[in-house]
Design an enzyme around this catalytic site. Structure first.
Site, PDB file in Angstrom:
ATOM      1  N   HIS A 120      -3.877   4.867   5.951  1.00 45.97           N
ATOM      2  CA  HIS A 120      -3.615   3.445   5.857  1.00 45.97           C
ATOM      3  C   HIS A 120      -3.828   2.778   7.208  1.00 45.97           C
ATOM      4  O   HIS A 120      -4.767   2.001   7.401  1.00 45.97           O
ATOM      5  CB  HIS A 120      -2.186   3.240   5.333  1.00 45.97           C
ATOM      6  CG  HIS A 120      -1.706   1.832   5.365  1.00 45.97           C
ATOM      7  ND1 HIS A 120      -2.559   0.762   5.284  1.00 45.97           N
ATOM      8  CD2 HIS A 120      -0.461   1.326   5.449  1.00 45.97           C
ATOM      9  CE1 HIS A 120      -1.840  -0.355   5.326  1.00 45.97           C
ATOM     10  NE2 HIS A 120      -0.574  -0.042   5.441  1.00 45.97           N
TER      11      HIS A 120
ATOM     12  N   SER B 181      -3.987  -7.068  10.042  1.00 44.85           N
ATOM     13  CA  SER B 181      -4.559  -6.508  11.265  1.00 44.85           C
ATOM     14  C   SER B 181      -5.566  -7.485  11.863  1.00 44.85           C
ATOM     15  O   SER B 181      -5.728  -7.539  13.083  1.00 44.85           O
ATOM     16  CB  SER B 181      -5.196  -5.142  11.016  1.00 44.85           C
ATOM     17  OG  SER B 181      -6.229  -5.242  10.092  1.00 44.85           O
TER      18      SER B 181
ATOM     19  N   ARG C 263       0.804  -1.219   0.000  1.00 43.31           N
ATOM     20  CA  ARG C 263       0.000   0.000   0.000  1.00 43.31           C
ATOM     21  C   ARG C 263       0.835   1.266   0.000  1.00 43.31           C
ATOM     22  O   ARG C 263       0.421   2.278  -0.555  1.00 43.31           O
ATOM     23  CB  ARG C 263      -0.933   0.004   1.202  1.00 43.31           C
ATOM     24  CG  ARG C 263      -2.078  -0.920   0.974  1.00 43.31           C
ATOM     25  CD  ARG C 263      -3.039  -0.875   2.117  1.00 43.31           C
ATOM     26  NE  ARG C 263      -3.756  -2.135   2.175  1.00 43.31           N
ATOM     27  CZ  ARG C 263      -4.690  -2.433   3.049  1.00 43.31           C
ATOM     28  NH1 ARG C 263      -5.019  -1.544   3.944  1.00 43.31           N
ATOM     29  NH2 ARG C 263      -5.291  -3.588   3.035  1.00 43.31           N
TER      30      ARG C 263
ATOM     31  N   GLU D 164      -4.962  -1.941  16.736  1.00 46.40           N
ATOM     32  CA  GLU D 164      -4.285  -0.823  16.091  1.00 46.40           C
ATOM     33  C   GLU D 164      -3.683   0.154  17.103  1.00 46.40           C
ATOM     34  O   GLU D 164      -2.700   0.825  16.820  1.00 46.40           O
ATOM     35  CB  GLU D 164      -5.255  -0.074  15.156  1.00 46.40           C
ATOM     36  CG  GLU D 164      -4.542   0.973  14.289  1.00 46.40           C
ATOM     37  CD  GLU D 164      -5.393   1.502  13.154  1.00 46.40           C
ATOM     38  OE1 GLU D 164      -6.542   1.066  13.014  1.00 46.40           O
ATOM     39  OE2 GLU D 164      -4.897   2.358  12.395  1.00 46.40           O
TER      40      GLU D 164
END
Lengths: 335, 305
Positions: free
Chosen positions: A109, A149, A44, A134
């Site tokens: 992101h 994640s 990404r 996160e």
């Protein structure tokens, strides 16, 4: 020509525009060719930088993104593999992604960084405070890869839950909570509700978003980062003047008055860390330090701490040594 | 720049409700939730609206737009005629918290009453085998994002017209996914009939119509469950067969569900007044307990063919 490609994957992709075009042409006709595909499916950070550069250099789409086209794939395959994306484009933009291109652009992101935790228990450096997901730092290095994640949540969610439960079982007695601190915090929280006039928290949030978007975005440079720290300071100075109307029940303005303080802390932490790290690595790209400096920065983590006087201290620490069992999984490449 | 005119429900329980009106500047691609965010940021920072992902995946921003239950993040402003006022209200089947936020916690209580996935005790996971078509069948029920729009539109829940609880379409969907799971070994038919009140559903299909995930709630979840319940409890041949074998009908039902509390009426001026219900019959006489609109599960399945 593809300047954003990782060196070790360069061989997998088309070397020239012409080769890329030949691949797309034959793929759209359902044929194969000896051409290699253009490097659309990269990590990404690469894709974001590529889109950003295309748009900035004047090759963007009408809405300021780029076109992503998967309509060369069989329509049924697209609908089965990307059902939500298919629905969303169809219902919200009247775009059928099985028939033509969609416009895409980079957004936030992931926060690669967060509360420092113990890997086995999720315990932070504040006793009794645990973090997973996160908000916890360190799991994904400088660039989280797609899909990771979810595994992070499952593995470290379970570990942290068990860690917090074990901690609670060991500390059965009610901890002492300083009533003066509680009263101070309550007074501070209630203050915006009691002020008759003042600053709207939504205005602070908008201004902070504008500063971070403009100065601490995909590409960073020292002058911008210094300017951002000044701007964040100016917004922080407006906090004591926050005023919100309405009561205490489900009042988003009041909630934001509290959140905007946290947004300022996180924004300052991101900016100061970006300023400190004089290299480019993963999702952090410095125009003034475009290379990854393995010698200077490899093995060093940034650390953000609150000083006694409440100001922010940004420094570095040595990367923890990789445990043997992990190193052996990665081919003995521990460092 | 063009504008839309929004009439937004405001108020708390016990407070005189009102509709605040706003003119919101419109940009291409905006949805109702964007307009509400504009209002929060520019005109009414205390406007309460629950939301999260803005991508129709979290199921938080359910409400009623011009009287229709919808996700506000999925309702485009361009769907309304130019100049048409857009009225935004909270889900009216549930108690009001404030403005556009309603209290959906009753649903979580219902959810807890459903027996979770129960694999056979004597079969290790490594020996579970199931077919792709079974995966695809139960996958439909798992698309549910728990927006509770189906619960909101369901007249049985919305009008509070029964004297015993009804679990509602969302939880019939969840139960269907468990009952049709080829590895699951539990039997929830007694629960569906006696606790969940599956007989209250008279298949008006309103739930299917409002589902943002396009789950065919009535056809693929509720009717198959009604058929299973009808087979077990209302099929005379099955009944005779069980008599002969001396086997009782499907097992224990479980503890009763809580009733769904109504929305605060003073804050909900558009709801019709609640008709007075006849006094509920005594719990000891279930065979006379036939509240309005409850149809017999056996009759329904027959009429559906």
């Amino acid at each position: 020509m593809w300047k954003y490609l990782p060196e070790d994957r360069r061989g997998e992709y088309a070397a020239t525009d012409d080769e890329a075009k030949r691949w797309v042409d034959s793929a759209s006709r359902g044929q194969t060719s000896d051409a290699r595909r253009p490097p659309e499916l990269s990590t990404r950070d690469n894709v974001s930088r590529a889109i950003y550069t295309e748009v900035r250099e004047g090759r963007g789409t009408p809405h300021g993104g780029v076109f992503l086209d998967i309509s060369y794939l069989p329509a049924e395959h697209v609908r089965r593999k990307l059902p939500s994306m298919y629905d969303q484009f169809k219902e919200l933009a009247d775009v059928d992604i099985t028939k033509g291109p969609m416009e895409v652009g980079p957004t936030t992101h992931y926060v690669m960084g967060g509360v420092r935790v113990d890997a086995e228990t999720g315990a932070s450096t504040v006793p009794g405070l645990f973090a997973a997901g996160e908000v916890a730092g360190g799991m994904h290095g400088a660039n989280r890869l797609g899909g990771n994640s979810l595994s992070d949540l499952l593995v470290f969610g379970a570990r942290t839950g068990a860690g917090a439960a074990a901690h609670a079982a060991k500390h059965a007695a009610q901890s002492y909570v300083d009533p003066v601190q509680v009263a101070d915090a309550a007074r501070e929280l209630a203050a915006p509700l009691e002020r008759e006039t003042g600053e709207d928290p939504y205005a602070l949030q908008r201004d902070l978003q504008e500063v971070m978007q403009r100065l601490v975005g995909i590409y960073r440079v020292e002058a911008d980062l210094n300017e951002a720290i000044d701007e964040i300071g100016k917004i922080r100075a407006r906090l004591p003047r926050l005023a919100v109307r309405g009561g205490r029940v489900y009042n988003p303005g009041w909630n934001l008055a509290f959140e905007v303080r946290n947004l300022l802390i996180v924004s300052e932490g991101i900016t100061r860390s970006a300023l400190q790290r004089t290299e480019s690595r993963g999702a952090h790209s410095r125009l003034d330090f475009p290379e990854t400096d393995q010698k200077g920065w490899g093995g060093r983590n940034g650390v953000v701490r609150r000083r006694e006087d409440g100001s922010m201290d940004v420094t570095t620490t040595k990367l923890p040594t990789m445990p043997d069992e992990l190193g052996s999984l990665l081919g003995g490449g521990a460092h | 720049m063009s504008q839309v005119h929004l009439k937004v429900f405001r108020g708390e329980p016990g407070e005189a409700p009102r509709y605040d009106e706003f003119d919101v500047p419109v940009e291409e691609g905006m949805v109702v939730l964007d307009a509400l965010h504009w209002i929060q940021g520019n005109a009414a920072p205390d406007l309460a609206v629950r939301w999260n992902c803005k991508a129709a995946k979290c199921g938080s921003c359910s409400g009623e737009v011009n009287g229709r239950p919808r996700l506000m993040c999925k309702t485009r402003l361009s769907d309304f005629a130019p100049g048409e006022p857009i009225t935004v209200e909270p889900m009216r089947a549930f108690p009001l918290v404030r403005d556009l936020v309603s209290d959906v916690s009753w649903n979580y209580e219902v959810n807890k009453s459903i027996q979770a996935f129960t694999p056979p005790a004597n079969k290790p996971q490594s020996e579970w085998r199931w077919q792709q078509e079974d995966i695809e069948r139960v996958q439909e029920y798992r698309k549910c994002i728990e927006c509770f729009l189906c619960q909101d539109v369901c007249h049985v829940l919305r009008n509070h017209e029964t004297d015993t609880p009804f679990m509602g379409p969302r939880f019939l969907v969840r139960t269907a996914g468990l009952e049709m799971h080829p590895i699951d070994a539990a039997d929830r038919r007694g629960y569906l009939k006696d606790v969940g009140g599956i007989g209250y559903c008279n298949i008006t299909k309103c739930c299917t119509e409002v589902c943002p995930e396009h789950i065919k709630i009535t056809d693929n979840a509720i009717i198959p469950l009604k058929e299973r319940v009808a087979d077990e409890f209302y099929d005379p041949i099955q009944w005779a067969w069980r008599k002969l074998r001396g086997k009782p009908a499907a097992g224990a039902a479980g503890t009763p569900l809580p009733m769904l509390a109504g929305a605060s009426m003073s804050a909900q001026p558009m709801s019709p007044p609640e008709p007075a219900l006849p006094a509920p019959p005594a719990r000891t006489a279930p065979e006379v307990k036939r509240p309005r609109r409850r149809s017999d599960a056996g009759d329904e399945t027959a009429s559906e063919g």
